[in-house]
Design an enzyme around this catalytic site. Structure first.
Site, PDB file in Angstrom:
ATOM      1  CD  GLU A 288      41.273 104.860  10.016  1.00 35.84           C
ATOM      2  OE1 GLU A 288      41.276 106.072  10.237  1.00 35.84           O
ATOM      3  OE2 GLU A 288      40.602 104.335   9.108  1.00 35.84           O
ATOM      4  N   PRO A 289      42.441  99.254  12.207  1.00 32.01           N
ATOM      5  CG  PRO A 289      43.548  97.938  13.777  1.00 32.01           C
ATOM      6  CD  PRO A 289      43.623  99.273  13.080  1.00 32.01           C
ATOM      7  CE1 TYR A 331      28.382  94.170   3.702  1.00 40.64           C
ATOM      8  CE2 TYR A 331      28.557  93.073   5.817  1.00 40.64           C
ATOM      9  CZ  TYR A 331      28.479  94.233   5.070  1.00 40.64           C
ATOM     10  OH  TYR A 331      28.505  95.439   5.712  1.00 40.64           O
ATOM     11  CB  CYS A 369       8.594  86.786   7.033  1.00 41.96           C
ATOM     12  SG  CYS A 369       7.618  85.962   8.271  1.00 41.96           S
ATOM     13  CD  GLU A 370      12.878  89.872   3.960  1.00 44.51           C
ATOM     14  OE1 GLU A 370      13.304  89.583   2.817  1.00 44.51           O
ATOM     15  OE2 GLU A 370      12.131  90.829   4.177  1.00 44.51           O
ATOM     16  CE1 TYR A 398      32.117  97.100  10.858  1.00 47.11           C
ATOM     17  CE2 TYR A 398      33.582  95.225  10.585  1.00 47.11           C
ATOM     18  CZ  TYR A 398      33.372  96.591  10.616  1.00 47.11           C
ATOM     19  OH  TYR A 398      34.435  97.435  10.408  1.00 47.11           O
TER      20      TYR A 398
HETATM   21  C1  PLP Z   1      35.146 100.413   8.653  1.00 43.89           C
HETATM   22  C2  PLP Z   1      36.384 101.210   8.603  1.00 43.89           C
HETATM   23  C3  PLP Z   1      37.590 100.693   9.088  1.00 43.89           C
HETATM   24  C4  PLP Z   1      37.729  99.304   9.629  1.00 43.89           C
HETATM   25  O1  PLP Z   1      37.500  98.286   8.714  1.00 43.89           O
HETATM   26  P1  PLP Z   1      37.765  96.777   9.164  1.00 43.89           P
HETATM   27  O2  PLP Z   1      37.502  95.972   7.970  1.00 43.89           O
HETATM   28  O3  PLP Z   1      36.785  96.485  10.250  1.00 43.89           O
HETATM   29  O4  PLP Z   1      39.157  96.688   9.653  1.00 43.89           O
HETATM   30  C5  PLP Z   1      38.689 101.524   9.080  1.00 43.89           C
HETATM   31  N1  PLP Z   1      38.627 102.779   8.584  1.00 43.89           N
HETATM   32  C6  PLP Z   1      37.479 103.311   8.105  1.00 43.89           C
HETATM   33  C7  PLP Z   1      37.476 104.696   7.588  1.00 43.89           C
HETATM   34  C8  PLP Z   1      36.321 102.539   8.085  1.00 43.89           C
HETATM   35  O5  PLP Z   1      35.206 103.055   7.593  1.00 43.89           O
END
Ligand code: PLP
Length: 459
Positions: A288-289, A331, A369-370, A398
């Site tokens: 899941e990229p 982050y 203003c931070e 993001y």
């Molecule tokens: C955010 C997320 C991803 C993707 O993360 P990346 O760092 O953008 O690859 C995959 N799976 C789940 C469940 C997520 O919450």
């Protein structure tokens, strides 16, 4: 370096220095700043490299990295599925043409409204899969009459991640604890069509963290084997489960720093296949990229409006801040920044790019203003002047997604470049947009007052 080969040969990483400076300057001149530029051709290249590295895996794009319609359509056409984290993301994925068989909804402490929505969608799209990380959530699905496809999210107890806020593998919030996962999955199969197991360790698989990735993947492979053949484990009397896939999540890293090597995707793929093996017959690997698909396809353009030398540092004020790109503030994320020049002191737009200006350590700060509203600190940039255009790189993931209206700042515009042609895909917000929901609420209140007045009742 081979990884900065010309665009068109599908380089493993696109650096901020690889973008055509004149093109970016033209876009900024035409559409104003701050401006996100997302190159859809690059999104396609990233999808292609993922498919090449994982030819036998199901590749699911984590939609939350960039939900833009053009991105979703390109990703769908490239053959990836959609992994959605909310009702809103499912809604966007449906609108972009993903059918239920290519939709995965990951429910993390899902609000009732989201569950109602997704269960409704599943009635029309029964091939949709809901990934669930708590037995409680399974109960809530069952209460709504859902008995469809379910994937059980497991907390593997190991985590990668570049910052504690995105390191989810060890966080109890995500997934069923590993040592209860087999039992929870078997129990779920009594009420639902359990099709997979899932783990996502948080973001940031990089060459140094391949070991923890391997460990997570190995644990998931082990769990899949145990579920497929309980006869060989302690739960010997349990029925074997017919899983379709083992999803080992996203987190494929991108080189934010100019000198960081790009992820060796074929090596990660090889390590993943090795660690998960042997998978039971009929069980596929899934990944899941999110970031990897879109990050280096985007830049944020910002204009220098104030240059202030102080005894400690040189502060370069720009028109983009933490409301446009939150990652540095949230982050401590590093984003590469390139000065494209064009500023007043350098002679205007037609002046040469600032390559021959001396590199000066600067803090680039936004208009919020931070104290935390900086895009970088103590960074050597080609001496910025008022009017210069800065390109903030690797901003496609993001970036726009986390943009917000704090300080009553309208969100920036976004331009997509597709097959070389640029078009606005999210218009710049106006000051009027800032008060839309408030005005809507007030309009109702005024209506009530009007009615009250008409009936002569005094409140
Ligand atoms: C955010 C997320 C991803 C993707 O993360 P990346 O760092 O953008 O690859 C995959 N799976 C789940 C469940 C997520 O919450």
């Amino acid at each position: 370096m081979s990884e900065t080969e010309p665009v068109g040969e599908n380089p493993v990483a696109r650096r901020v220095s690889d973008w055509n400076a004149d093109r970016l300057a033209d876009l900024a001149a035409e559409y104003g700043t701050p401006l996100y530029v997302q190159d859809i051709d690059r999104v396609r290249e990233n999808c292609e490299r993922l498919r090449d590295a994982f030819p036998d895996a199901d590749v699911r794009y984590a939609v939350k990295a960039h939900t833009g319609r053009v991105v979703l359509e390109a990703v769908r056409e490239a053959g990836l599925d959609a992994e959605c984290a909310s009702a809103g993301e499912v809604d966007r994925a449906l609108a972009a043409g993903f059918g239920g068989d290519r939709l995965h909804y990951t429910a993390v402490n899902p609000p009732a409204r989201d569950l109602d929505y997704v269960v409704g969608v599943a009635e029309a799209e029964p091939d949709l899969t809901v990934t669930v990380g708590a037995v409680d959530t399974l109960d809530r699905l069952a209460e709504r009459g859902y008995d469809g496809r379910v994937c059980v999210r497991v907390n593997p107890g190991v985590g990668a991640g570049h910052h504690e806020k995105v390191r989810t593998g060890g966080a109890a919030k995500f997934g069923v604890p590993y040592d209860r996962a087999a039992e929870a999955t078997r129990n779920a199969a009594e009420r639902f069509d359990v099709v997979g197991i899932h783990a996502h360790a948080g973001s940031g698989i990089d060459p140094d963290q391949l070991d923890s990735h391997r460990e997570l993947v190995a644990r998931m492979g082990e769990l899949a084997r145990e579920l497929a053949a309980p006869g060989e484990s302690a739960a010997g009397d349990a029925a074997p489960l017919d899983l379709e896939y083992v999803d080992v999540g996203g987190g494929f890293g991108v080189p934010y720093r100019e000198d960081a090597p790009a992820l060796d995707l074929p090596a990660v793929a090889e390590a993943t296949r090795e660690a998960v093996a042997p998978l039971p017959a009929g069980v596929d690997l899934a990944i899941e990229p999110g970031r990897y698909v879109v990050a280096d396809a985007g830049v944020l353009l910002a204009r220098v409006n104030t240059v202030k030398p102080t005894p400690d540092e040189r502060v370069v004020g720009v028109d983009a801040g933490m409301t446009d790109l939150l990652r540095p503030a949230m982050y401590d994320a590093y984003h590469p920044i390139r000065n494209l020049g064009g500023g007043r002191e350098s002679g205007g737009r037609d002046a040469p790019t600032p390559g021959d200006r001396s590199a000066t350590p600067v803090t680039v700060a936004g208009p919020i203003c931070e104290t935390g509203d900086t895009l970088c600190m103590d960074r050597a940039l080609a001496d910025p002047a008022r009017g210069d255009l800065l390109a903030v790189g690797i901003a496609g993931a993001y970036g726009y997604e986390m943009a917000n209206q704090y300080n009553s700042r309208p969100r920036p515009a976004e331009v997509a470049v597709d097959d070389g042609t640029a078009a606005v895909v999210r218009r710049r917000e106006t000051l009027g947009d800032l008060t839309t929901v408030e005005r809507d609420a007030n309009r109702n209140r005024t209506d009530r007052t009007d009615r009250t007045d008409r009936t002569g009742t005094d409140r």
